[in-house]
Design a protein around this motif. Structure first.
Motif, PDB file in Angstrom:
ATOM      1  N   THR A 185       0.861  -1.211  -0.249  1.00  0.00           N
ATOM      2  CA  THR A 185       0.565   0.094  -0.103  1.00  0.00           C
ATOM      3  C   THR A 185       0.899   1.588  -0.264  1.00  0.00           C
ATOM      4  O   THR A 185       0.453   2.075  -1.015  1.00  0.00           O
ATOM      5  N   ILE A 186       2.437   1.568   0.363  1.00  0.00           N
ATOM      6  CA  ILE A 186       3.163   2.983   0.943  1.00  0.00           C
ATOM      7  C   ILE A 186       3.305   2.703  -0.685  1.00  0.00           C
ATOM      8  O   ILE A 186       3.639   3.680  -1.130  1.00  0.00           O
ATOM      9  N   ALA A 187       3.894   1.028  -1.265  1.00  0.00           N
ATOM     10  CA  ALA A 187       4.374   1.839  -2.778  1.00  0.00           C
ATOM     11  C   ALA A 187       3.233   2.158  -3.265  1.00  0.00           C
ATOM     12  O   ALA A 187       3.264   3.196  -3.931  1.00  0.00           O
ATOM     13  N   GLU A 188       2.248   1.670  -3.502  1.00  0.00           N
ATOM     14  CA  GLU A 188       0.854   2.277  -4.330  1.00  0.00           C
ATOM     15  C   GLU A 188       1.389   3.881  -3.748  1.00  0.00           C
ATOM     16  O   GLU A 188       0.422   4.645  -4.936  1.00  0.00           O
ATOM     17  N   GLU A 189       1.067   4.488  -2.752  1.00  0.00           N
ATOM     18  CA  GLU A 189       0.957   5.949  -2.917  1.00  0.00           C
ATOM     19  C   GLU A 189       2.305   6.573  -3.221  1.00  0.00           C
ATOM     20  O   GLU A 189       1.424   7.157  -4.118  1.00  0.00           O
ATOM     21  N   TYR A 190       3.418   6.238  -3.178  1.00  0.00           N
ATOM     22  CA  TYR A 190       4.138   6.938  -3.895  1.00  0.00           C
ATOM     23  C   TYR A 190       4.224   6.823  -4.927  1.00  0.00           C
ATOM     24  O   TYR A 190       4.140   7.868  -6.067  1.00  0.00           O
ATOM     25  N   ALA A 191       4.212   5.183  -6.257  1.00  0.00           N
ATOM     26  CA  ALA A 191       3.309   5.506  -7.725  1.00  0.00           C
ATOM     27  C   ALA A 191       2.203   6.860  -7.516  1.00  0.00           C
ATOM     28  O   ALA A 191       2.575   7.483  -8.958  1.00  0.00           O
ATOM     29  N   LYS A 192       1.066   7.035  -7.215  1.00  0.00           N
ATOM     30  CA  LYS A 192       0.111   8.454  -7.189  1.00  0.00           C
ATOM     31  C   LYS A 192       1.277   9.731  -7.088  1.00  0.00           C
ATOM     32  O   LYS A 192       0.780  10.580  -8.136  1.00  0.00           O
ATOM     33  N   LEU A 193       1.965   9.927  -6.389  1.00  0.00           N
ATOM     34  CA  LEU A 193       2.981  10.803  -5.946  1.00  0.00           C
ATOM     35  C   LEU A 193       4.284  11.077  -7.095  1.00  0.00           C
ATOM     36  O   LEU A 193       4.639  12.215  -7.171  1.00  0.00           O
ATOM     37  N   ASP A 194       4.405   9.785  -7.839  1.00  0.00           N
ATOM     38  CA  ASP A 194       5.444  10.219  -8.665  1.00  0.00           C
ATOM     39  C   ASP A 194       5.532   9.441  -9.984  1.00  0.00           C
ATOM     40  O   ASP A 194       5.153   7.846 -10.125  1.00  0.00           O
ATOM     41  N   ASN A 195       5.652   9.753 -10.854  1.00  0.00           N
ATOM     42  CA  ASN A 195       5.155   9.195 -12.634  1.00  0.00           C
ATOM     43  C   ASN A 195       6.358   8.317 -12.822  1.00  0.00           C
ATOM     44  O   ASN A 195       6.902   7.649 -13.681  1.00  0.00           O
ATOM     45  N   ARG A 196       7.611   8.626 -12.281  1.00  0.00           N
ATOM     46  CA  ARG A 196       8.589   7.649 -11.955  1.00  0.00           C
ATOM     47  C   ARG A 196       8.694   6.183 -11.774  1.00  0.00           C
ATOM     48  O   ARG A 196       9.428   5.196 -12.021  1.00  0.00           O
ATOM     49  N   ILE A 197       7.749   5.920 -10.738  1.00  0.00           N
ATOM     50  CA  ILE A 197       7.917   5.162 -10.166  1.00  0.00           C
ATOM     51  C   ILE A 197       6.501   3.916 -10.656  1.00  0.00           C
ATOM     52  O   ILE A 197       5.605   4.094 -11.013  1.00  0.00           O
ATOM     53  N   LYS A 198       6.837   1.943 -11.014  1.00  0.00           N
ATOM     54  CA  LYS A 198       6.170   1.293 -10.977  1.00  0.00           C
ATOM     55  C   LYS A 198       6.577   0.225  -9.723  1.00  0.00           C
ATOM     56  O   LYS A 198       7.057  -0.157  -9.256  1.00  0.00           O
ATOM     57  N   VAL A 199       4.436   0.055  -9.909  1.00  0.00           N
ATOM     58  CA  VAL A 199       4.678  -0.482  -8.315  1.00  0.00           C
ATOM     59  C   VAL A 199       4.694  -2.415  -9.257  1.00  0.00           C
ATOM     60  O   VAL A 199       3.102  -2.031  -9.816  1.00  0.00           O
ATOM     61  N   ILE A 200       4.926  -3.128  -8.510  1.00  0.00           N
ATOM     62  CA  ILE A 200       4.647  -4.644  -9.648  1.00  0.00           C
ATOM     63  C   ILE A 200       4.409  -5.569  -8.258  1.00  0.00           C
ATOM     64  O   ILE A 200       5.434  -5.560  -6.887  1.00  0.00           O
ATOM     65  N   HIS A 201       3.119  -6.211  -7.898  1.00  0.00           N
ATOM     66  CA  HIS A 201       2.827  -7.006  -7.579  1.00  0.00           C
ATOM     67  C   HIS A 201       3.011  -8.246  -7.693  1.00  0.00           C
ATOM     68  O   HIS A 201       2.747  -8.979  -8.865  1.00  0.00           O
ATOM     69  N   LYS A 202       3.779  -8.827  -6.825  1.00  0.00           N
ATOM     70  CA  LYS A 202       3.570 -10.267  -6.787  1.00  0.00           C
ATOM     71  C   LYS A 202       3.800 -11.926  -5.946  1.00  0.00           C
ATOM     72  O   LYS A 202       3.655 -11.265  -4.482  1.00  0.00           O
ATOM     73  N   GLU A 203       3.268 -12.729  -6.602  1.00  0.00           N
ATOM     74  CA  GLU A 203       3.587 -14.051  -4.947  1.00  0.00           C
ATOM     75  C   GLU A 203       4.666 -13.923  -3.768  1.00  0.00           C
ATOM     76  O   GLU A 203       5.919 -13.836  -4.993  1.00  0.00           O
ATOM     77  N   ASN A 204       4.819 -14.447  -2.890  1.00  0.00           N
ATOM     78  CA  ASN A 204       6.627 -14.599  -2.769  1.00  0.00           C
ATOM     79  C   ASN A 204       6.766 -15.333  -3.067  1.00  0.00           C
ATOM     80  O   ASN A 204       6.309 -16.345  -2.643  1.00  0.00           O
ATOM     81  N   GLY A 205       8.288 -14.648  -2.942  1.00  0.00           N
ATOM     82  CA  GLY A 205       8.981 -16.029  -4.699  1.00  0.00           C
ATOM     83  C   GLY A 205      10.461 -15.408  -3.642  1.00  0.00           C
ATOM     84  O   GLY A 205      11.602 -16.439  -4.090  1.00  0.00           O
ATOM     85  N   GLY A 206      10.527 -14.641  -2.614  1.00  0.00           N
ATOM     86  CA  GLY A 206      12.159 -14.750  -1.709  1.00  0.00           C
ATOM     87  C   GLY A 206      12.728 -13.584  -2.485  1.00  0.00           C
ATOM     88  O   GLY A 206      12.170 -12.472  -3.866  1.00  0.00           O
ATOM     89  N   LEU A 207      13.885 -12.563  -2.131  1.00  0.00           N
ATOM     90  CA  LEU A 207      14.430 -11.265  -3.133  1.00  0.00           C
ATOM     91  C   LEU A 207      14.875 -11.627  -4.330  1.00  0.00           C
ATOM     92  O   LEU A 207      14.884 -11.201  -4.991  1.00  0.00           O
ATOM     93  N   SER A 208      15.596 -12.714  -4.632  1.00  0.00           N
ATOM     94  CA  SER A 208      15.997 -13.284  -6.082  1.00  0.00           C
ATOM     95  C   SER A 208      15.140 -13.348  -6.754  1.00  0.00           C
ATOM     96  O   SER A 208      15.140 -12.551  -7.661  1.00  0.00           O
ATOM     97  N   ASP A 209      14.064 -14.322  -6.634  1.00  0.00           N
ATOM     98  CA  ASP A 209      12.817 -13.994  -7.502  1.00  0.00           C
ATOM     99  C   ASP A 209      12.291 -12.741  -7.600  1.00  0.00           C
ATOM    100  O   ASP A 209      12.158 -12.050  -8.715  1.00  0.00           O
ATOM    101  N   ALA A 210      12.088 -11.991  -7.307  1.00  0.00           N
ATOM    102  CA  ALA A 210      11.943 -10.203  -6.508  1.00  0.00           C
ATOM    103  C   ALA A 210      12.654  -9.021  -7.538  1.00  0.00           C
ATOM    104  O   ALA A 210      12.289  -8.894  -8.770  1.00  0.00           O
ATOM    105  N   ARG A 211      14.126  -9.625  -7.394  1.00  0.00           N
ATOM    106  CA  ARG A 211      14.990  -8.818  -8.338  1.00  0.00           C
ATOM    107  C   ARG A 211      14.900  -9.685  -9.795  1.00  0.00           C
ATOM    108  O   ARG A 211      14.573  -8.426 -10.438  1.00  0.00           O
ATOM    109  N   ASN A 212      14.933 -10.981 -10.128  1.00  0.00           N
ATOM    110  CA  ASN A 212      14.875 -11.013 -11.573  1.00  0.00           C
ATOM    111  C   ASN A 212      13.556 -10.882 -12.102  1.00  0.00           C
ATOM    112  O   ASN A 212      13.487 -10.036 -13.061  1.00  0.00           O
ATOM    113  N   PHE A 213      12.506 -10.572 -10.716  1.00  0.00           N
ATOM    114  CA  PHE A 213      10.763 -10.076 -11.513  1.00  0.00           C
ATOM    115  C   PHE A 213      11.197  -8.609 -12.000  1.00  0.00           C
ATOM    116  O   PHE A 213      10.891  -8.756 -13.132  1.00  0.00           O
ATOM    117  N   GLY A 214      11.969  -7.982 -11.028  1.00  0.00           N
ATOM    118  CA  GLY A 214      12.088  -6.208 -11.285  1.00  0.00           C
ATOM    119  C   GLY A 214      13.059  -5.991 -12.749  1.00  0.00           C
ATOM    120  O   GLY A 214      12.826  -4.530 -13.630  1.00  0.00           O
TER     121      GLY A 214
END
Length: 343
Positions: free
Chosen positions: A49-78
């Protein structure tokens, strides 16, 4: 004019206490041509939710939601969403100086560097620690070619295995994923990236803050921490194939790490009730004893530890205890520490 876009990849999981500090430090950078990719890795708290609030304020921000997969999976996704010329990884409980990206990009272009590393602070609640054993903050930048870089990476002193704190040309890292399902994922990843690097630049000005949470490795230890040894074993095979001259140094780092984790397993006996993990470490040392003893030939302390450990692991522990005692009473010199800065 800022023609080079920088993509900042921030994995997020259970960091609602720290996320504002992290994201604020990124959006307020003096370098504005940014793409900020926040990956909510199935966080159960309010981080998404905090991330989404930032995205509303700054158009440089992309928020991606995914199922939990750990730090490696999140970085790879990003990284899949990265469109920048450069990529910077920032962990969501850390934060960066307002001029960090400006400095990294400027120096990358100036020195034609594939990767630029900045110094950093170990950030505790009431103080900072700065590693001034090798360089001072105002020292000029250091340029490493590939051979020198790999030597430094293996030693893990001047060049750490951390993915964060470094600006990468995106083309170098895009097709090298982080290994999923392991701790210490950077150890499995860094050498594969650095093999591609022709020019590596070290800046000595601390530009980021590596937050140290209250829980210690001793109190929070589990056999999963042994993943670091798996990573170092994988790297050893890589070193044998591509950088044979660094083999002994790599074996030394592996041996020191095994000793550390053997002792941590002893302290945390309940986490290894049958001693299975300790036995595996002993067997590995015995199987590779000749390689280890050759690697430790010029390191008297490590050689003594190996000889004592081969008789019985407890003899090594006694050696470490008495060495600590001698240092306490200043009979033998204490290794140089880190500069402490009170907040």
């Amino acid at each position: 004019m800022e023609p080079n876009k920088v993509s900042v990849v921030v994995p997020i999981y259970k960091v609602e206490k720290y996320l504002n500090r992290c994201v604020d430090s990124i959006i307020n950078q003096t370098y504005s041509h940014l793409e900020i990719i926040l990956i909510n890795d199935g966080s159960p708290d309010k981080s998404g939710t905090i991330a989404e609030e930032y995205a509303k304020l700054d158009n440089r921000i992309k928020v991606i939601h995914k199922e939990n997969g750990g730090l490696s999976d999140a970085r790879n996704f990003g990284v899949q969403y990265v469109t920048g010329d450069f990529t910077l990884f920032v962990d969501s409980d850390d934060w960066i100086e307002v001029n960090m990206i400006t400095e990294l990009v400027h120096n990358s272009l100036k020195f034609k560097a594939d990767v630029v590393q900045s110094a950093f602070y170990y950030a505790h609640q009431d103080h900072l620690l700065f590693d001034n054993r090798f360089y001072q903050k105002d020292d000029p930048p250091i340029i490493l070619d590939n051979e020198a870089l790999m030597a430094e990476l293996v030693m893990n002193e001047r060049v750490k295995n951390f993915a964060w704190g470094k600006l990468y040309k995106t083309e170098i890292i895009r097709d090298i994923p982080f290994k999923k399902g392991v701790l210490f994922e950077d150890v499995f990843w860094a050498h594969l990236v650095m093999k591609r690097v022709k020019t590596y630049l070290i800046l000595h000005q601390p530009l980021c803050y590596y937050f140290q949470r209250g829980d210690s490795i001793v109190s929070d230890y589990s056999p999963r921490n042994l993943d670091i040894i798996k990573g170092l074993k994988e790297r050893q095979i890589f070193i044998e194939e591509f950088y044979k001259n660094l083999s002994n140094e790599s074996y030394k780092v592996l041996l020191k790490t095994i000793f550390i984790h053997y002792n941590l397993l002893l302290v945390n006996r309940k986490k290894d009730p049958k001693g299975t993990n300790k036995k595996e470490l002993q067997i590995y040392i015995k199987k590779n004893y000749v390689k280890f003893i050759n690697a430790a030939e010029k390191d008297n302390n490590l050689k003594k530890q190996l000889l004592l450990f081969s008789i019985h692991p407890y003899f090594n522990i006694l050696f470490l205890f008495f060495r600590k005692l001698l240092r306490k009473f200043k009979i033998v010199p204490t290794p140089l520490g880190l500069e402490k800065i009170n907040l």
